[in-house]
Design a protein around this motif. Sequence first.
Motif, PDB file in Angstrom:
ATOM      1  N   THR A 112       0.723  -1.227  -0.097  1.00  0.00           N
ATOM      2  CA  THR A 112      -0.035   0.019   0.060  1.00  0.00           C
ATOM      3  C   THR A 112       0.903   1.393  -0.024  1.00  0.00           C
ATOM      4  O   THR A 112       0.692   2.187  -0.978  1.00  0.00           O
TER       5      THR A 112
ATOM      6  N   ALA B  57       1.532   4.444  -3.130  1.00  0.00           N
ATOM      7  CA  ALA B  57       1.605   5.774  -2.950  1.00  0.00           C
ATOM      8  C   ALA B  57       3.034   6.253  -3.389  1.00  0.00           C
ATOM      9  O   ALA B  57       3.042   7.336  -4.097  1.00  0.00           O
TER      10      ALA B  57
ATOM     11  N   THR C  16      -5.138   6.035  -7.944  1.00  0.00           N
ATOM     12  CA  THR C  16      -4.825   4.846  -7.303  1.00  0.00           C
ATOM     13  C   THR C  16      -6.302   4.250  -6.885  1.00  0.00           C
ATOM     14  O   THR C  16      -7.150   4.900  -6.514  1.00  0.00           O
TER      15      THR C  16
ATOM     16  N   SER D  47      -7.815   0.679  -4.336  1.00  0.00           N
ATOM     17  CA  SER D  47      -7.566  -0.436  -3.492  1.00  0.00           C
ATOM     18  C   SER D  47      -8.420  -1.585  -3.798  1.00  0.00           C
ATOM     19  O   SER D  47      -9.642  -1.447  -3.729  1.00  0.00           O
TER      20      SER D  47
ATOM     21  N   LEU E  64      -4.750   3.576   1.846  1.00  0.00           N
ATOM     22  CA  LEU E  64      -4.179   3.812   0.620  1.00  0.00           C
ATOM     23  C   LEU E  64      -4.821   5.382   0.115  1.00  0.00           C
ATOM     24  O   LEU E  64      -4.155   6.289  -0.291  1.00  0.00           O
ATOM     25  N   LYS E  65      -5.904   5.854   0.766  1.00  0.00           N
ATOM     26  CA  LYS E  65      -6.677   6.929   0.676  1.00  0.00           C
ATOM     27  C   LYS E  65      -5.582   8.057   1.316  1.00  0.00           C
ATOM     28  O   LYS E  65      -5.342   9.014   0.615  1.00  0.00           O
TER      29      LYS E  65
ATOM     30  N   THR F 108      -2.298   8.300  -0.723  1.00  0.00           N
ATOM     31  CA  THR F 108      -2.340   8.808  -1.918  1.00  0.00           C
ATOM     32  C   THR F 108      -2.559  10.322  -1.953  1.00  0.00           C
ATOM     33  O   THR F 108      -1.854  10.994  -2.559  1.00  0.00           O
TER      34      THR F 108
ATOM     35  N   TRP G  84      -7.189   9.193  -5.581  1.00  0.00           N
ATOM     36  CA  TRP G  84      -7.762   8.028  -5.329  1.00  0.00           C
ATOM     37  C   TRP G  84      -9.045   7.684  -5.536  1.00  0.00           C
ATOM     38  O   TRP G  84     -10.127   8.336  -5.614  1.00  0.00           O
TER      39      TRP G  84
END
Length: 462
Positions: free
Chosen positions: A114, A118, A134, A136, A148-149, A152, A159
Amino acid sequence: MASALTDKLSRLVKEMRGQARITESNVQDMLREVRMALLEADVALPVVRDFIARVKEKALGQEVISSLQPGQVLVSIVNKELAATMGEGVADINLNAQPPAVILMAGLQGAGKTTTTAKLAKHLIEKRKKKVLTVSGDVYRPAAIEQLKTVTAQAGAEWFPSTPDQKPHDIAVAAIDYAKKHFFDVLLVDTAGRLAIDELLMAEIKDLHATLKPVETLFVVDAMQGQDAVNTAKAFKEALPLTGIVLTKLDGDSRGGAALSVRQITGAPIKFAGVSEKIDGLEVFDADRHAQRVLGMGDIVALVEQVTKGVDMEAAQKMAEKLKSGDGFDLNDFLAQLQQMKQMGGLSTLMDKLPAELAGKAGQVDMDKAEREIKRKEGIICSMTFKERKNPALIKATRKKRIADGAGVQVQEVNRLLKEFEQMQTMMKKLKGGGLMKMMKKMGGMKGMKGMMGGGMPKLPF
């Protein structure tokens, strides 16, 4: 970085260089030591055998025996074969596709997929000037989607939202559709991981690969895993047509075997290496330079790149103009100097790229203590008012007590910082007067950096 392997091999390099004559006997002794160092570093046995055979063949050739400096030629052969084992040179990422170019991130849970997603997004935005999205596909770990949010956003990419109740296949289709409609250059797809290889994981990632038809399928592997990394690499190679490898946690105190093993096991080139936890802590992997680091020769090119990247040229120019105009060097400027050091990645990451002889001396210094000192000084200056920073002469006993309390330190530490600031101020006055050469002589070259970083800190060996 691979400290145990580096220590052993750099010691061998010194011994090799000292050899006046190369014979089959002393080559065998050297190779036995190299073999043991590699096995202890968790390099896979087939990789070790192949590496030793290649070095032996070249070492016993006329190239070494007839050389005037056989020890150095032998070192050169070991260096060249190390680089060849890891892939030789740089393997660029392939973005030659009708946008969006899809990059699929594969690997086990905990490998750093993850954060690497990024970091890669940031790299593509800054170095390749791409518009990056991006997404997930990890629906089993809701925290992964939120993670990830967050990362990113730090990378400056966009995202695409997904939720745990969706199927990874549906998420992938929706993300690629969105990427096409909004003219993204690259779509980075973070996938689910497991703590171990299982059929469900492999079936799911195969389906994602068939759906997305990625231009790159990157296998993300923890450099600290050793033999486990090799077993994981084999399983992913059988399931997916891997196009590249990303080694994470290369800055950790790993035994270093993964870097030498996964390339040969998968046949895919190592494309990137994670070198710190920061969002910009991803380097394009250069096998030649990494081989030099493993042999304790350092990586001066990477060191220069890191320092250059960390230096704010605009701020440096403003500082020069300020001094030239007669404005004094104040505590705001001193704070800026400390923050510049942090932007360069800190002392420990700089030391990692020095040759072993220098880094060995630096290893005797407590780098953690040195970096804590820099943070403490930063805290003290940040506890001062704007007026106090502009005019340190205002800082008397009661103000010192208030500043010390605000920074959570003793008054003596505030006094020490002010004394170091005065030394730095004197140096800056000499710069203004054109006495740079005289100042450098008094400083003893780069040792003068001790003044900038604080008298209470250990002295650096360069």
